[in-house]
Design a protein around this motif. Sequence first.
Motif, PDB file in Angstrom:
ATOM      1  N   SER A 417       0.837  -1.194   0.000  1.00  0.00           N
ATOM      2  CA  SER A 417       0.000   0.000   0.000  1.00  0.00           C
ATOM      3  C   SER A 417       0.875   1.249   0.000  1.00  0.00           C
ATOM      4  O   SER A 417       2.092   1.191   0.198  1.00  0.00           O
ATOM      5  CB  SER A 417      -0.883   0.006   1.250  1.00  0.00           C
ATOM      6  N   HIS A 418       0.219   2.387  -0.210  1.00  0.00           N
ATOM      7  CA  HIS A 418       0.948   3.654  -0.153  1.00  0.00           C
ATOM      8  C   HIS A 418       1.583   3.851   1.214  1.00  0.00           C
ATOM      9  O   HIS A 418       2.704   4.368   1.317  1.00  0.00           O
ATOM     10  CB  HIS A 418      -0.011   4.814  -0.458  1.00  0.00           C
ATOM     11  N   VAL A 419       0.886   3.444   2.255  1.00  0.00           N
ATOM     12  CA  VAL A 419       1.412   3.619   3.618  1.00  0.00           C
ATOM     13  C   VAL A 419       2.640   2.743   3.826  1.00  0.00           C
ATOM     14  O   VAL A 419       3.639   3.178   4.414  1.00  0.00           O
ATOM     15  CB  VAL A 419       0.319   3.306   4.659  1.00  0.00           C
ATOM     16  N   GLN A 420       2.598   1.503   3.344  1.00  0.00           N
ATOM     17  CA  GLN A 420       3.759   0.632   3.487  1.00  0.00           C
ATOM     18  C   GLN A 420       4.965   1.190   2.734  1.00  0.00           C
ATOM     19  O   GLN A 420       6.088   1.156   3.231  1.00  0.00           O
ATOM     20  CB  GLN A 420       3.428  -0.770   2.982  1.00  0.00           C
ATOM     21  N   ARG A 421       4.734   1.712   1.551  1.00  0.00           N
ATOM     22  CA  ARG A 421       5.819   2.318   0.788  1.00  0.00           C
ATOM     23  C   ARG A 421       6.368   3.534   1.508  1.00  0.00           C
ATOM     24  O   ARG A 421       7.575   3.772   1.526  1.00  0.00           O
ATOM     25  CB  ARG A 421       5.330   2.698  -0.607  1.00  0.00           C
ATOM     26  N   ALA A 422       5.464   4.307   2.109  1.00  0.00           N
ATOM     27  CA  ALA A 422       5.895   5.491   2.859  1.00  0.00           C
ATOM     28  C   ALA A 422       6.739   5.082   4.061  1.00  0.00           C
ATOM     29  O   ALA A 422       7.779   5.698   4.345  1.00  0.00           O
ATOM     30  CB  ALA A 422       4.683   6.294   3.313  1.00  0.00           C
ATOM     31  N   LYS A 423       6.319   4.047   4.760  1.00  0.00           N
ATOM     32  CA  LYS A 423       7.065   3.578   5.943  1.00  0.00           C
ATOM     33  C   LYS A 423       8.446   3.062   5.544  1.00  0.00           C
ATOM     34  O   LYS A 423       9.444   3.306   6.237  1.00  0.00           O
ATOM     35  CB  LYS A 423       6.264   2.500   6.670  1.00  0.00           C
ATOM     36  N   ALA A 424       8.530   2.327   4.417  1.00  0.00           N
ATOM     37  CA  ALA A 424       9.824   1.836   3.949  1.00  0.00           C
ATOM     38  C   ALA A 424      10.745   3.004   3.602  1.00  0.00           C
ATOM     39  O   ALA A 424      11.939   2.997   3.919  1.00  0.00           O
ATOM     40  CB  ALA A 424       9.633   0.934   2.729  1.00  0.00           C
ATOM     41  N   LEU A 450      -2.423  11.290   2.368  1.00  0.00           N
ATOM     42  CA  LEU A 450      -1.515  10.349   3.023  1.00  0.00           C
ATOM     43  C   LEU A 450      -1.754  10.331   4.531  1.00  0.00           C
ATOM     44  O   LEU A 450      -1.743   9.269   5.163  1.00  0.00           O
ATOM     45  CB  LEU A 450      -0.055  10.723   2.722  1.00  0.00           C
ATOM     46  N   SER A 451      -2.028  11.502   5.117  1.00  0.00           N
ATOM     47  CA  SER A 451      -2.283  11.572   6.553  1.00  0.00           C
ATOM     48  C   SER A 451      -3.512  10.754   6.926  1.00  0.00           C
ATOM     49  O   SER A 451      -3.520  10.015   7.922  1.00  0.00           O
ATOM     50  CB  SER A 451      -2.449  13.033   6.972  1.00  0.00           C
ATOM     51  N   GLU A 452      -4.563  10.867   6.123  1.00  0.00           N
ATOM     52  CA  GLU A 452      -5.785  10.094   6.392  1.00  0.00           C
ATOM     53  C   GLU A 452      -5.521   8.596   6.268  1.00  0.00           C
ATOM     54  O   GLU A 452      -5.982   7.800   7.107  1.00  0.00           O
ATOM     55  CB  GLU A 452      -6.876  10.518   5.410  1.00  0.00           C
ATOM     56  N   LEU A 453      -4.769   8.201   5.207  1.00  0.00           N
ATOM     57  CA  LEU A 453      -4.468   6.781   5.021  1.00  0.00           C
ATOM     58  C   LEU A 453      -3.625   6.239   6.177  1.00  0.00           C
ATOM     59  O   LEU A 453      -3.803   5.099   6.624  1.00  0.00           O
ATOM     60  CB  LEU A 453      -3.724   6.571   3.692  1.00  0.00           C
ATOM     61  N   PHE A 454      -2.694   7.046   6.667  1.00  0.00           N
ATOM     62  CA  PHE A 454      -1.838   6.628   7.768  1.00  0.00           C
ATOM     63  C   PHE A 454      -2.670   6.325   9.011  1.00  0.00           C
ATOM     64  O   PHE A 454      -2.457   5.293   9.668  1.00  0.00           O
ATOM     65  CB  PHE A 454      -0.813   7.745   8.090  1.00  0.00           C
ATOM     66  N   LYS A 455      -3.578   7.225   9.331  1.00  0.00           N
ATOM     67  CA  LYS A 455      -4.426   7.044  10.516  1.00  0.00           C
ATOM     68  C   LYS A 455      -5.300   5.805  10.362  1.00  0.00           C
ATOM     69  O   LYS A 455      -5.460   5.004  11.300  1.00  0.00           O
ATOM     70  CB  LYS A 455      -5.301   8.300  10.698  1.00  0.00           C
ATOM     71  N   LYS A 456      -5.819   5.618   9.168  1.00  0.00           N
ATOM     72  CA  LYS A 456      -6.720   4.495   8.932  1.00  0.00           C
ATOM     73  C   LYS A 456      -5.979   3.161   8.999  1.00  0.00           C
ATOM     74  O   LYS A 456      -6.478   2.185   9.582  1.00  0.00           O
ATOM     75  CB  LYS A 456      -7.386   4.656   7.561  1.00  0.00           C
ATOM     76  N   GLU A 457      -4.755   3.092   8.431  1.00  0.00           N
ATOM     77  CA  GLU A 457      -4.058   1.811   8.313  1.00  0.00           C
ATOM     78  C   GLU A 457      -3.235   1.468   9.556  1.00  0.00           C
ATOM     79  O   GLU A 457      -3.110   0.299   9.913  1.00  0.00           O
ATOM     80  CB  GLU A 457      -3.143   1.831   7.082  1.00  0.00           C
ATOM     81  N   THR A 458      -2.694   2.480  10.246  1.00  0.00           N
ATOM     82  CA  THR A 458      -1.816   2.190  11.390  1.00  0.00           C
ATOM     83  C   THR A 458      -2.473   2.448  12.744  1.00  0.00           C
ATOM     84  O   THR A 458      -1.967   1.978  13.762  1.00  0.00           O
ATOM     85  CB  THR A 458      -0.526   3.043  11.303  1.00  0.00           C
ATOM     86  N   GLY A 459      -3.533   3.221  12.746  1.00  0.00           N
ATOM     87  CA  GLY A 459      -4.167   3.562  14.010  1.00  0.00           C
ATOM     88  C   GLY A 459      -3.513   4.708  14.727  1.00  0.00           C
ATOM     89  O   GLY A 459      -3.931   5.088  15.830  1.00  0.00           O
ATOM     90  N   SER A 460      -2.451   5.278  14.145  1.00  0.00           N
ATOM     91  CA  SER A 460      -1.772   6.428  14.748  1.00  0.00           C
ATOM     92  C   SER A 460      -1.605   7.510  13.700  1.00  0.00           C
ATOM     93  O   SER A 460      -1.679   7.256  12.501  1.00  0.00           O
ATOM     94  CB  SER A 460      -0.405   6.026  15.307  1.00  0.00           C
ATOM     95  N   THR A 461      -1.374   8.720  14.171  1.00  0.00           N
ATOM     96  CA  THR A 461      -1.182   9.815  13.223  1.00  0.00           C
ATOM     97  C   THR A 461       0.216   9.722  12.607  1.00  0.00           C
ATOM     98  O   THR A 461       1.112   9.046  13.120  1.00  0.00           O
ATOM     99  CB  THR A 461      -1.316  11.172  13.920  1.00  0.00           C
ATOM    100  N   PHE A 462       0.387  10.450  11.526  1.00  0.00           N
ATOM    101  CA  PHE A 462       1.692  10.487  10.863  1.00  0.00           C
ATOM    102  C   PHE A 462       2.756  11.025  11.811  1.00  0.00           C
ATOM    103  O   PHE A 462       3.855  10.476  11.928  1.00  0.00           O
ATOM    104  CB  PHE A 462       1.613  11.346   9.596  1.00  0.00           C
ATOM    105  N   ASN A 463       2.421  12.113  12.508  1.00  0.00           N
ATOM    106  CA  ASN A 463       3.398  12.713  13.422  1.00  0.00           C
ATOM    107  C   ASN A 463       3.774  11.761  14.556  1.00  0.00           C
ATOM    108  O   ASN A 463       4.942  11.700  14.971  1.00  0.00           O
ATOM    109  CB  ASN A 463       2.864  14.027  13.991  1.00  0.00           C
TER     110      ASN A 463
END
Length: 527
Positions: A417-424, A450-463
Amino acid sequence: MNVLIVDDEVIIRTGLASVISWSELGLHLLQPAASAEEALERLEGERPDILITDIRMNGLTGLELAEEAVRRLPGLEVIILSGYGDFAYAQQAIRQGVSDYLLKTSKPEEIIRTVLKAKQRLLERRAEDSRAHRQAREERQRQLYKWVIEGETGAAPGVPEPSDSSQQLKTFGHSEYRQVLILTAGGWGQEEETGSLLRFAVQNMLEDLLPGAAVLIHQGQIVCVTAPEQSFPLSSEQRFKGMLERIENLLNCQLRLAVGVPVEDQDQVHHSYVTAQAALAYHDLLPGAKLLDYQAFADRKGGKTVITQEEENELGSILLEQDRMALRAWTHRLADELTADPECTPESYQACLQSAAVAAHRWLERTLRALGKEGAARFTPWQQQHNGGAKLKDELFRHLHAVMSLYHGHLGEGQASHVQRAKAYMESCPAEELSLQQVAAYVHLHPGHLSELFKKETGSTFNDYVTALRMRRAMELLAVSPAKVSEIAGLTGYEDVKYFSRLFKKYTGKTPSEFREETPGGTIRQA
């Protein structure tokens, strides 16, 4: 050993006689013969060991000469000279017992190899014919090995008098200087047989060019102990450069010479060998140098042994981007910067390249953990091989490329996902670039999306994720680095050390100093 050339064409026999420096191969060239009949008349009186004869001549042929010569001188090595049209004829001659054949158009190095093979066969046969001689030679080699390689005191063998061709031996005295030289030779192909023949040829030339030297072939290296000198030796450049060029030009090969320190006592010869080996280790640092003198490197203190955080971040980005050319450029740039340091040693060079391999493994572990695939990769640590003289930087590139291929080929993005790519990406990103805008640009999304996807997929905010990532980096640095807490704060993206310390305690329950003190292997430094 005597060599007789027989050919009824004056240009062939004079050309063969002059194109090769026979004496430097340990061979004595007899006056060439113009016919088989002349050769037979001179055979008994001059007794050649190696006969090189044209296959077609007026009068008796080369094969008729060979047959009669071998009858008169059993054990004679015969090499047939032939033209292209005589090729099948020459092959038949070999099947009938002729030692070898050469085309008349053969290059000098091909002639040298063929003649040296004949010489080697003669020596082996003569050694087999004389058990006592063979045992004496083997015993001398054992003594040389114990004396030079193992450093066994009192094991120094005798060496022949430089002006005496007999087998009488002279024991080294105690008042002159000696040096150990180590040579590596290449250029005759990769086959072990040709490599062994080349080392044999270099050994022969060394014994001729350095009268009284003791030479041993050990693990593919030619180890030479120079004869005693009454005064302190000249510089290695003055003494050995011409010798190297002479051997290379005659044998058409490439040599590398490592020179140990001069020693006065025979029990110190092993020390000269150890220092010669230490000099030879500089071959990766100075790939163009043919002569490596230990005394030129003895005072080096060692250069950088660990890559910087910036270099590690750049490496991680390249691995993530799967950029093979950038990876090669990064590896070679690191190696070139290390070797440019006048204090660099083989040990510090190898250690820093090893730290790059370790950094790649850390990147792989962190990135897989960020993708929820922790423990999915099992990668063998880099074992520096030096196979075939390969450059360490090329070995390192291949290892880093294998790490990159493992990630992208089996464990990488796929349907990530976009979030996984962002985390890598964030695992390889410098601390100052860990911003929502920077990461969003990498994955080609609007920062808000991306901020919305991060919260949805990880349960935490980007920050919150960035803070946790920075704290993990800080924990790693506190455990292994002697840097001050204020320095570690800067390395993880915080200019205010007090703010960093509050965040760190909130995240771990301990202050940075407390964490370091309680971490095994941690280094205590004040802020």
